[in-house]
Design an enzyme around this catalytic site. Structure first.
Site, PDB file in Angstrom:
ATOM      1  N   CYS A  86       5.424 -26.765  33.071  1.00  0.00           N
ATOM      2  CA  CYS A  86       4.214 -26.436  32.327  1.00  0.00           C
ATOM      3  C   CYS A  86       3.046 -26.137  33.252  1.00  0.00           C
ATOM      4  O   CYS A  86       2.092 -25.497  32.853  1.00  0.00           O
ATOM      5  CB  CYS A  86       3.841 -27.589  31.401  1.00  0.00           C
ATOM      6  SG  CYS A  86       5.225 -28.138  30.411  1.00  0.00           S
ATOM      7  N   ALA A 100       7.351 -32.269  20.747  1.00  0.00           N
ATOM      8  CA  ALA A 100       6.680 -33.458  21.286  1.00  0.00           C
ATOM      9  C   ALA A 100       5.194 -33.207  21.521  1.00  0.00           C
ATOM     10  O   ALA A 100       4.384 -34.126  21.424  1.00  0.00           O
ATOM     11  CB  ALA A 100       7.352 -33.921  22.570  1.00  0.00           C
TER      12      ALA A 100
END
Ligand SMILES: *Cc1c(COP(=O)(O)O)cnc(C)c1O
Length: 388
Positions: A329, A74
């Site tokens: 992340c 993605a």
């Protein structure tokens, strides 16, 4: 050997389903051909498998197979969508609209485009995490070329009103991109009904392998132009060069097929597990749900806990449960999540927040064990805090 912690971090990644792995294995050493080799059987075998996965993926989102462009995930799909549109349409306009709670895989390309001279509006969200449609309507300018709003948030799980956003974009002739990395296989997606022009997808959030994803690129009504970001051989209709990773693509297709086969049943099961966890944790008092209570992914529970230190909480939970505070992340950096900040959570509460991501392989017994341990950890931390 001590048992490994219970995995409740399904928004970061998921294990590859055994059925997916079995489907992939023959494509490593037996059917190893290059799907682009059109002169022999090895190539045809690999191409046939890729074709089938492409069809499965297209069917899953109401697209045609020609509209699927395979990428490494993605992140790459978002980069191709945002930079690809910016480069192809800059003469038409240089304004983009996105949202403060997007994944960094959208925000960072936006910031990069700003450094090139594009202008990006980052819309705020309501305190339940959902985009205020009036704010969106006010943000359109004559030079707006793209709106990028995610389908489901990776931290708080909230679902954005894609159909309405798509309508507004279509009325104004603006391209609509959505990052559906968390949504694929979890909620129904339909690029026609939702008026989506570009959609980013990835396999590893739905029990497929890591390193494979796709970008849906609308080819008619309207046809979306994209400037390729990776050149070299003209694969994927020139939009993404590079030898197709056939085993991963086969796994992606299988993962989607499995997820679609029982989406309703799995949604109910995950919702029940989430309610079970929330009901038990609620007995603690002074805990707050982050994000809309029902417009959210079934397996997501994101909470803030008052009266505890966030770092101490994570350390206390670690031996028993693998969770994340904020997005995986950004969890390397010690700062409150930008998503919780956008909801208006104080830094203390944002910092003392946990994202539970319940998945396909979690059981009731695991949920009960996690609830019990979380409650005990919070109680002891609150007692320590009282002593000072
Ligand atoms: C995981 C995730 C990504 C990144 O996907 P990769 O396939 O790992 O590159 C992007 N957006 C969202 C919303 C995600 O959850």
């Amino acid at each position: 050997m001590s048992a490994r912690p219970i995995y409740l971090d399904s928004h970061a990644t998921t294990p590859t389903d055994e059925r997916v792995l079995q489907a992939m294995l023959p494509y490593f050493s037996q059917y190893f051909g290059n799907p682009a080799s059109i002169t022999h059987q090895y190539g045809w075998e690999a191409e046939a498998a890729v074709k089938q996965a492409r069809e499965t993926l297209a069917r899953a989102i109401g697209a045609t197979p020609e509209e699927i462009v395979f990428t490494s995930g993605a992140t790459e799909a978002n980069n191709l969508a945002l930079k690809g549109v910016a480069e192809a349409y800059f003469q038409k306009g240089q304004h983009l609209i996105s949202v403060q709670t997007e994944h960094n895989a959208v925000l960072d390309p936006c910031r990069y485009l700003e450094s090139l001279g594009f202008c990006v509006t980052y819309l705020p969200v309501r305190d339940d995490g959902i985009l205020d449609l009036d704010r969106l309507q006010d943000a359109f300018r004559p030079d707006t070329i793209l709106v990028s709003v995610m389908a489901a948030n990776n931290e708080i799980g909230v679902l954005q009103p894609l159909t309405k956003i798509g309508e507004y974009c279509r009325e104004r002739g603006v391209i609509f991109h959505t990052d559906a990395a968390q949504a694929l296989g979890k909620i129904p997606l339909d690029v026609e009904a939702m008026h989506v022009d570009l959609m980013s997808l990835t396999a590893h959030k739905l029990y497929g392998p890591k390193g494979i994803g796709a970008l849906y690129v609308r080819r008619r009504n309207p046809r979306v132009k994209l400037a390729p970001q990776i050149h070299g051989g003209g694969h994927e209709r020139g939009l993404r060069s590079g030898t197709l990773y056939a085993p991963q693509i086969v796994g992606f297709g299988k993962a989607v097929e499995i997820a679609l086969a029982d989406m309703d049943g799995e949604t109910r099961r995950l919702r029940d597990l989430r309610s079970r966890l929330w009901e038990q944790l609620s007995t603690l008092g002074d805990i707050y749900l982050n994000g809309h209570p029902s417009d959210r992914l079934p397996g997501n529970l994101n909470i803030s806990i008052a009266g505890v230190d966030g770092q101490a909480l994570l350390l206390g939970l670690q031996p028993v449960v693998a969770v994340s505070s904020g997005s995986a992340c950004t969890s390397a950096k010690i700062e409150p999540s930008h998503v919780l900040a956008a909801l208006g959570r104080s830094p203390e509460l944002a910092y003392a927040s946990i994202r539970f991501g319940i998945g396909r392989f979690n059981t009731e017994a695991e949920i009960d064990r996690v609830a019990e341990h979380t409650i005990a950890t919070v109680r002891s931390l609150r007692e320590v805090a009282l002593k000072f």
